[in-house]
Design a protein around this motif. Structure first.
Motif, mmCIF file in Angstrom:
data_model
loop_
_atom_site.group_PDB
_atom_site.id
_atom_site.type_symbol
_atom_site.label_atom_id
_atom_site.label_comp_id
_atom_site.label_asym_id
_atom_site.label_seq_id
_atom_site.Cartn_x
_atom_site.Cartn_y
_atom_site.Cartn_z
ATOM 1 N N THR A 71 0.610 -1.134 0.069
ATOM 2 C CA THR A 71 0.059 -0.220 -0.150
ATOM 3 C C THR A 71 0.804 1.132 0.066
ATOM 4 N N PRO A 72 1.808 1.442 0.980
ATOM 5 C CA PRO A 72 2.510 2.641 1.147
ATOM 6 C C PRO A 72 3.027 3.287 -0.549
ATOM 7 N N PHE A 115 -5.228 2.046 0.316
ATOM 8 C CA PHE A 115 -5.185 2.772 1.814
ATOM 9 C C PHE A 115 -6.048 2.206 2.649
ATOM 10 N N ALA A 116 -7.577 1.968 2.232
ATOM 11 C CA ALA A 116 -8.966 1.268 3.247
ATOM 12 C C ALA A 116 -8.305 -0.280 3.209
ATOM 13 N N ALA A 131 -10.040 2.504 8.222
ATOM 14 C CA ALA A 131 -10.519 2.313 7.098
ATOM 15 C C ALA A 131 -12.041 2.409 6.508
ATOM 16 N N SER A 132 -13.097 1.900 7.769
ATOM 17 C CA SER A 132 -14.396 1.936 6.944
ATOM 18 C C SER A 132 -14.747 3.833 6.479
ATOM 19 N N ARG A 133 -14.332 4.285 7.926
ATOM 20 C CA ARG A 133 -14.295 5.794 7.995
ATOM 21 C C ARG A 133 -14.057 6.304 6.754
ATOM 22 N N PRO A 213 -5.861 3.417 9.667
ATOM 23 C CA PRO A 213 -5.525 2.467 9.044
ATOM 24 C C PRO A 213 -4.359 2.571 9.033
ATOM 25 N N LEU A 214 -3.237 3.956 9.397
ATOM 26 C CA LEU A 214 -1.581 4.415 9.933
ATOM 27 C C LEU A 214 -1.131 3.220 10.839
ATOM 28 N N THR A 215 -2.117 3.459 11.544
ATOM 29 C CA THR A 215 -2.184 2.520 13.060
ATOM 30 C C THR A 215 -0.934 1.882 13.367
#
Length: 313
Positions: A71-72, A115-116, A131-133, A213-215
Motif C-alpha cells: 500500500t505505501p 489505503f482502506a 478504513a470504514s470511515r 489505517p496508519l495505526t
C-alpha cells in the motif's frame, strides 16, 4: 505521440510535488497555530518527521498480507502519476495520451481503496474503523467530484484535462456562465474535504479515526504514507487550479516560462491554504454521521451546474 519536453515537465511536476508537499503541510499547521495564538511547530517539521521515520525499523503485523506491505508504494505511485497527468505548470497535460479526467478519477479511487484495504488487512480494530470511515467519506465526496469533472468535460468537448485548462485560460469556457461558477463552488467544497480540513477532518490526526489505517504502520512505510497523504492534498488543489484557475501556466515550454509558472503555482497553493486555514479555524469538528448534510449540498450544487449546462444557461 508523447512529447519529450512535456514528459520532462511531467517528471518535474512529480518531483516538485514531492519536494513541496511536506512544506505546505507544515505551513497549514503553522497557520493554525498562529490563528490560535500558539507558537506551533516549525514549518519544516514534516520533513524532519519523514526523515526520522525512514531511519527507523519497519514492523509488520503477523496477520497482514501483501496488501499491507504494498500500500505505501501504491499510494506514492498513484499520486505521482496524477501529478504527471495534471497540467500544473503548463496548459497541456504532460501525459496527453492518458492524462484525462477518467484516468485521474480511477487513480484517486485506486489509492483510496488500497489505503482502506491496508487498514482492514492489518487486523487492528481501530485501523478497521478508520478504513470504514475513509470509504464512507469517499462515497459522500467522490460523486460530486465526478459530476463536476463530467460537466467541465462536456463544456470543453473533451475529457483531456489539458484541453479544459486551455479553454478556460483562453476564455472559450466563460466565467460568466452559471454552470462554471456552480461547478467551481461544488469542487471547492469537495477539495476542502479531500485536503483533510475541519470540520470534516484534522490533517495531522494520526491518533484519531481519520488516520486509523496508519495505526499499524511504522518506519519507512509510515514515512511513505505520511508523505503521500501530504502530496495528495497538494495534488487535489493542483487539479482544482488546473481546471478553474489555469492562469499563469506556461503556454510554451521553455525554461523561463516553466520557472514563472512554478512560482505562480506555489503562490496559488499558498493562497488556498490561507483561505482554508481561515475557514477551518472558524468552526468546530463535525461528526461523521452529519457530514452528508454538507456533501449532499455540494452534490446538489454540482447537479444544478449540470442542469444549467443542459438548458444552455
Amino acid at each position: 505521440m508523447l512529447d519529450g519536453k512535456l514528459f520532462f515537465v511531467g517528471l518535474l511536476q512529480a518531483l516538485l510535488l514531492m519536494a513541496v508537499a511536506p512544506f505546505f503541510s507544515g505551513f497549514a499547521r503553522v497557520l493554525r497555530a498562529k490563528i490560535h495564538s500558539r507558537k506551533g511547530p516549525s514549518i519544516f517539521q514534516d520533513y524532519r518527521d519523514i526523515f526520522k521515520l525512514i531511519k527507523r525499523q519497519r514492523v509488520v503485523p503477523a496477520q497482514s498480507s501483501w496488501i499491507f506491505c504494498l500500500t505505501p508504494y501504491v499510494m506514492m505511485a498513484t499520486i505521482l502519476l496524477i501529478a504527471m497527468m495534471t497540467p500544473i505548470l503548463t496548459l497541456q497535460s504532460p501525459l496527453r495520451m492518458v492524462g484525462d479526467l477518467i484516468a485521474i478519477v480511477y487513480l484517486f479511487a485506486l489509492g483510496r481503496f488500497f489505503f482502506a484495504a491496508a487498514g482492514l488487512d492489518s487486523g487492528s480494530g481501530f485501523a478497521g474503523i478508520g478504513a470504514s470511515r475513509e470509504m464512507t467519506l469517499a462515497a459522500l465526496v467522490e460523486p460530486t467530484i465526478i459530476l463536476v469533472l463530467f460537466v467541465m468535460g462536456l463544456l470543453a468537448g473533451s475529457t483531456d484535462i489539458g484541453v479544459i485548462s486551455q479553454k478556460v485560460a483562453t476564455g472559450e469556457i466563460s466565467y460568466y456562465s452559471p454552470t462554471v461558477w456552480l461547478a467551481m463552488a461544488a469542487f471547492s467544497i469537495a477539495a476542502f474535504i479531500e485536503t483533510g480540513k475541519l470540520p470534516f477532518d484534522l490533517a495531522e490526526a494520526e491518533q484519531e479515526i481519520q488516520e486509523g489505517p496508519l495505526t499499524e504502520y511504522s518506519g519507512g512505510s509510515l514515512a511513505l504514507l505520511k508523505w503521500s497523504l501530504s502530496m495528495k492534498q497538494v495534488v487535489v488543489i493542483a487539479l482544482f487550479m488546473a481546471i478553474f484557475f489555469p492562469f499563469g501556466n506556461a503556454a510554451v515550454v521553455n525554461g523561463f516560462s516553466i520557472l514563472m509558472s512554478t512560482a505562480v503555482f506555489l503562490l496559488k497553493v499558498a493562497i488556498f491554504y490561507v483561505i482554508a486555514a481561515l475557514l477551518e479555524n472558524s468552526m468546530a469538528r463535525l461528526l461523521l454521521f452529519r457530514a452528508h448534510e454538507v456533501t449532499w449540498a455540494a452534490f446538489g450544487i454540482a447537479l444544478l451546474s449540470f442542469v444549467f449546462f443542459l438548458v444552455n444557461v
